[in-house]
Design a protein around this motif. Structure first.
Motif, PDB file in Angstrom:
ATOM      1  N   ALA A 128      14.097  -6.387 -10.235  1.00 32.53           N
ATOM      2  CA  ALA A 128      14.137  -5.677  -8.853  1.00 32.53           C
ATOM      3  C   ALA A 128      12.896  -4.917  -8.558  1.00 32.53           C
ATOM      4  O   ALA A 128      12.791  -5.332  -7.282  1.00 32.53           O
ATOM      5  CB  ALA A 128      15.520  -4.865  -8.556  1.00 32.53           C
ATOM      6  N   GLY A 129      11.591  -4.920  -9.430  1.00 39.45           N
ATOM      7  CA  GLY A 129      10.639  -4.765  -8.622  1.00 39.45           C
ATOM      8  C   GLY A 129      10.497  -3.260  -8.637  1.00 39.45           C
ATOM      9  O   GLY A 129       9.440  -2.435  -8.173  1.00 39.45           O
ATOM     10  N   THR A 130      11.389  -2.772  -9.520  1.00 39.25           N
ATOM     11  CA  THR A 130      11.302  -0.985  -9.801  1.00 39.25           C
ATOM     12  C   THR A 130      10.950  -0.593 -11.323  1.00 39.25           C
ATOM     13  O   THR A 130      11.375  -0.584 -11.789  1.00 39.25           O
ATOM     14  CB  THR A 130      12.468  -0.455  -9.621  1.00 39.25           C
ATOM     15  OG1 THR A 130      13.518  -1.656 -10.320  1.00 39.25           O
ATOM     16  CG2 THR A 130      12.864  -0.772  -8.425  1.00 39.25           C
ATOM     17  N   PRO A 185      15.287   9.509  -5.172  1.00 45.38           N
ATOM     18  CA  PRO A 185      15.157   7.634  -4.894  1.00 45.38           C
ATOM     19  C   PRO A 185      15.623   7.007  -5.583  1.00 45.38           C
ATOM     20  O   PRO A 185      15.377   7.334  -6.519  1.00 45.38           O
ATOM     21  CB  PRO A 185      13.545   7.730  -4.183  1.00 45.38           C
ATOM     22  CG  PRO A 185      12.923   9.256  -5.448  1.00 45.38           C
ATOM     23  CD  PRO A 185      13.914   9.909  -5.241  1.00 45.38           C
ATOM     24  N   LEU A 186      16.329   5.490  -5.007  1.00 42.01           N
ATOM     25  CA  LEU A 186      16.823   4.970  -5.974  1.00 42.01           C
ATOM     26  C   LEU A 186      16.885   3.449  -5.386  1.00 42.01           C
ATOM     27  O   LEU A 186      16.739   3.287  -4.575  1.00 42.01           O
ATOM     28  CB  LEU A 186      18.402   5.400  -6.570  1.00 42.01           C
ATOM     29  CG  LEU A 186      19.337   5.642  -5.404  1.00 42.01           C
ATOM     30  CD1 LEU A 186      20.207   4.153  -4.652  1.00 42.01           C
ATOM     31  CD2 LEU A 186      20.708   6.339  -5.254  1.00 42.01           C
ATOM     32  N   VAL A 201      17.698  -0.178  -1.625  1.00 43.82           N
ATOM     33  CA  VAL A 201      16.981   1.176  -2.130  1.00 43.82           C
ATOM     34  C   VAL A 201      17.190   1.875  -0.718  1.00 43.82           C
ATOM     35  O   VAL A 201      17.064   1.828   0.254  1.00 43.82           O
ATOM     36  CB  VAL A 201      15.012   1.249  -1.220  1.00 43.82           C
ATOM     37  CG1 VAL A 201      14.461   2.815  -1.850  1.00 43.82           C
ATOM     38  CG2 VAL A 201      14.277   0.287  -2.795  1.00 43.82           C
ATOM     39  N   SER A 202      17.720   3.406  -1.663  1.00 47.12           N
ATOM     40  CA  SER A 202      18.670   3.759  -0.856  1.00 47.12           C
ATOM     41  C   SER A 202      18.201   5.690  -1.709  1.00 47.12           C
ATOM     42  O   SER A 202      17.309   5.528  -2.422  1.00 47.12           O
ATOM     43  CB  SER A 202      19.680   4.074  -0.535  1.00 47.12           C
ATOM     44  OG  SER A 202      20.487   4.921  -0.012  1.00 47.12           O
ATOM     45  N   LEU A 228       7.811   1.969  -4.965  1.00 46.40           N
ATOM     46  CA  LEU A 228       6.898   0.983  -5.267  1.00 46.40           C
ATOM     47  C   LEU A 228       7.433  -0.505  -5.580  1.00 46.40           C
ATOM     48  O   LEU A 228       6.348  -1.687  -5.585  1.00 46.40           O
ATOM     49  CB  LEU A 228       6.573   0.927  -6.835  1.00 46.40           C
ATOM     50  CG  LEU A 228       5.844   2.311  -7.734  1.00 46.40           C
ATOM     51  CD1 LEU A 228       5.221   2.202  -8.957  1.00 46.40           C
ATOM     52  CD2 LEU A 228       4.661   2.356  -6.640  1.00 46.40           C
ATOM     53  N   ARG A 229       8.749  -0.548  -5.248  1.00 50.35           N
ATOM     54  CA  ARG A 229       9.505  -1.949  -5.034  1.00 50.35           C
ATOM     55  C   ARG A 229       8.720  -2.635  -3.713  1.00 50.35           C
ATOM     56  O   ARG A 229       8.941  -3.551  -3.611  1.00 50.35           O
ATOM     57  CB  ARG A 229      10.945  -1.688  -4.764  1.00 50.35           C
ATOM     58  CG  ARG A 229      11.893  -2.829  -4.915  1.00 50.35           C
ATOM     59  CD  ARG A 229      13.226  -2.957  -4.506  1.00 50.35           C
ATOM     60  NE  ARG A 229      13.353  -3.481  -3.391  1.00 50.35           N
ATOM     61  CZ  ARG A 229      14.329  -4.765  -3.817  1.00 50.35           C
ATOM     62  NH1 ARG A 229      13.589  -5.071  -5.015  1.00 50.35           N
ATOM     63  NH2 ARG A 229      14.860  -5.429  -3.288  1.00 50.35           N
ATOM     64  N   GLU A 230       8.304  -1.752  -2.748  1.00 50.80           N
ATOM     65  CA  GLU A 230       8.394  -2.514  -1.366  1.00 50.80           C
ATOM     66  C   GLU A 230       6.916  -3.528  -1.699  1.00 50.80           C
ATOM     67  O   GLU A 230       6.846  -4.249  -1.347  1.00 50.80           O
ATOM     68  CB  GLU A 230       7.614  -1.638  -0.908  1.00 50.80           C
ATOM     69  CG  GLU A 230       6.889  -1.502   0.777  1.00 50.80           C
ATOM     70  CD  GLU A 230       6.778  -0.967   1.754  1.00 50.80           C
ATOM     71  OE1 GLU A 230       6.436  -1.216   3.165  1.00 50.80           O
ATOM     72  OE2 GLU A 230       6.722   0.503   1.311  1.00 50.80           O
ATOM     73  N   LYS A 231       6.087  -2.766  -2.892  1.00 47.20           N
ATOM     74  CA  LYS A 231       5.258  -4.116  -2.707  1.00 47.20           C
ATOM     75  C   LYS A 231       4.867  -4.825  -4.354  1.00 47.20           C
ATOM     76  O   LYS A 231       4.960  -6.411  -4.371  1.00 47.20           O
ATOM     77  CB  LYS A 231       4.151  -3.151  -3.842  1.00 47.20           C
ATOM     78  CG  LYS A 231       3.410  -2.545  -2.395  1.00 47.20           C
ATOM     79  CD  LYS A 231       2.766  -3.257  -1.071  1.00 47.20           C
ATOM     80  CE  LYS A 231       2.051  -2.205   0.035  1.00 47.20           C
ATOM     81  NZ  LYS A 231       1.949  -3.596   1.414  1.00 47.20           N
ATOM     82  N   LEU A 232       6.315  -4.512  -5.231  1.00 45.12           N
ATOM     83  CA  LEU A 232       6.354  -4.996  -6.662  1.00 45.12           C
ATOM     84  C   LEU A 232       7.238  -5.727  -6.472  1.00 45.12           C
ATOM     85  O   LEU A 232       7.866  -6.801  -8.041  1.00 45.12           O
ATOM     86  CB  LEU A 232       6.357  -4.097  -7.784  1.00 45.12           C
ATOM     87  CG  LEU A 232       5.370  -3.202  -8.071  1.00 45.12           C
ATOM     88  CD1 LEU A 232       5.301  -2.320  -8.899  1.00 45.12           C
ATOM     89  CD2 LEU A 232       3.812  -4.030  -8.328  1.00 45.12           C
TER      90      LEU A 232
END
Length: 523
Positions: A128-130, A185-186, A201-202, A228-232
């Motif tokens: 998921a990139g998290t 954040p999750l 993401v929420s 960080l998920r936005e980039k990863l």
């Protein structure tokens, strides 16, 4: 009377779901298994993969009942002398019930070992990139009534929770009541590591709304690293992620293309449109093989991987190997065909310097020279339905050509009704054609792809045939081979996404505006 040798029990972690995450050690254990006992939650794709490669006589059963009941089944199999594999989702020792099974086995004299697997929570978070970071905890909340929310709320660092989608309201309420901040954040992910993985993401307060549409088991990652998920994000950001792609090829060749498409994120459906069969009479090919051995030919020109395969099979039949090509020069119409020749242990003398086609090869092919060429004859093994372009061009250059039918291509049986309906109704985002015959045969057995399906053709001849049948060609690579064809479709998907993001009202003509591709473009 000799005593029966006791077998062994191997606890194997299957990882979070993607078959590619099974370890080599896991595969080795499964290859030796005589009895496989698996979790009910093991993804179908993994079970299908294993059963397709299963050794003869493999017994397969589902782990049912309490830990003690499952342990009895494992021990019974091992004591009868069999190699027993207990296949577990994620990592074996991340499951309390499986730990109890191992404890029950350890109290006996039956040997056992444990093959670790990537944990479900950790693997899904990564896909998921998290990132969970160095300080994190994994919580199995699939039995929601047993969760100590106070203890979970007090865990430091990132917390990764595996839960049932239906229990998310109870999970949210329990964490809020235990003091976790509503705006924590999750990221919530469904079908983790699967072809339809979906993440949102929420915050904790918005968990249930963020998970709308998710089902079965989900993973909730809570922590400061979630943004960080936005980039990863990488799994869901692949160019063809979620695209349903039709692969009409011969049954033997479809797998390689599907693997490349899957690497770009596509969900493939293989539809055999062509079956490759030997010539009706073997005499022509037998004379050609004899001519190779006796030095009849100066060149052999291969126009397809199937032609190479047909020659290899004849060599095997007659007890020959690559040495039969000694003194013969080899030309190939494209890179894929050349690779098939190299797999035979031979380096081709010629491939087209320009367009990978018969015309491209003819542009480079030397004319016959009675001084430089001791032999004036070329062997051209090809399909029964191949065009005369190449043979005619070689003859114009002064060569004698033995134009030999190496194999026949026949139309395959129609696909199931649901696939035919999906083809005609726009159920596929794209279709990839690798030859004129795949175009004609797909249309013949299943009908024309819907106008909103992206049509990709490997080269100009294939595109010309598609156009003759009324199909709009959207994608054609500069180099006519499968890797370039798949890469060109991926590039098209990226361009389509960018165009739809900039102008969502007027997407590119013919592009599908609903479904996976449009959904990604809108994000």
């Amino acid at each position: 009377m000799s005593r029966k040798t006791t077998g062994q029990i191997t606890f194997v972690g299957a990882g979070p779901g993607d078959p590619g995450l099974l370890t080599q050690r896991a595969y080795a254990a499964l290859e030796k298994a005589e009895h496989l006992v698996h979790d009910n939650g093991i993804p179908k794709v993994i079970l299908q993969l294993l059963t397709a490669k299963a050794p003869e006589g493999l017994e397969i059963s589902v782990a049912e009942g309490a830990s003690g009941d499952v342990a009895k089944v494992l021990l019974s199999g091992a004591r009868s002398g069999r190699s027993v594999v207990r296949l577990v989702s994620g990592d074996p020792f991340s499951s309390d019930s499986v730990v109890k099974e191992a404890q029950a086995v350890a109290r006996t004299n039956v040997p056992f070992e444990v093959v670790p697997g990537i944990s479900h929570a950790g693997g899904v978070s990564t896909y998921a990139g998290t990132p969970v970071g160095g300080l994190h905890a994994e919580v199995d909340a699939r039995d929601i009534l047993s969760v100590d929310f106070g203890q979970v709320a007090g865990l430091p660092g990132t917390v990764v929770i595996t839960a049932n989608a239906a229990d998310l309201p109870a999970l949210r309420d329990g964490l809020l009541a235990a003091g976790v901040a509503p705006d924590a954040p999750l990221c919530v992910t469904g079908d983790g590591t699967g072809d339809t993985q979906s993440s949102s993401v929420s915050t904790l307060d918005g968990l249930v709304d963020a998970a709308v549409g998710l089902y079965d088991t989900v993973v909730v990652t809570i922590g400061a690293n979630v943004p960080l998920r936005e980039k990863l994000s990488w799994w869901e950001s692949r160019p063809l992620y979620g695209w349903k792609v039709l692969v009409p090829r011969t049954k033997e060749q479809a797998g390689a293309m599907s693997a490349r498409l899957h690497a770009y994120g596509a969900i493939t459906t293989e539809v055999p449109t062509i079956a490759v069969e030997p010539p009706r009479t073997p005499a022509q090919m037998e004379r050609a093989i004899k001519g190779l051995v006796t030095g009849r030919y100066e060149w052999v020109v291969f126009t397809s991987t199937n032609a190479v395969k047909a020659i290899r099979e004849k060599f095997t039949e007659f007890g020959l190997d690559a040495r039969a090509f000694a003194g013969v020069k080899i030309a190939c119409v494209g890179d894929a065909t050349a690779d098939a020749v190299r797999a035979f242990g031979i380096e081709p003398e010629m491939t087209p310097s320009g367009e990978q086609s018969s015309e491209g090869l003819l542009a480079d092919f030397p004319p016959y020279d009675s001084v430089l060429d001791p032999i004036d004859r070329i062997l051209l093994p090809r399909a029964d339905i191949a065009t005369e372009t190449l043979a005619a061009g070689l003859i114009e250059r002064g060569w004698e050509v033995d134009d030999v039918t190496a194999y026949r291509t026949v139309r395959a049986a129609p696909p199931p009704a649901e696939i035919r309906d999906a083809i005609k109704s726009g159920g596929f985002d794209a279709v990839l054609f690798t030859s004129s015959s795949t175009v004609r045969n797909l249309v013949g057995i299943a009908g024309k792809p819907h106008a909103r399906t992206v049509v990709s053709c490997i080269g100009p001849k294939t595109a010309e045939t598609a156009g003759e049948l009324g199909l709009r060609v959207d994608v054609q690579p500069e180099v006519a081979n499968v890797p370039e064809l798949v890469a060109a479709l991926a590039t098209y998907a990226v361009e389509l996404r960018e165009k739809m993001a900039n102008n969502p009202v007027k997407p590119r003509r013919g592009a599908k505006v609903q479904g996976p591709s449009a959904g990604r473009a809108a994000r």
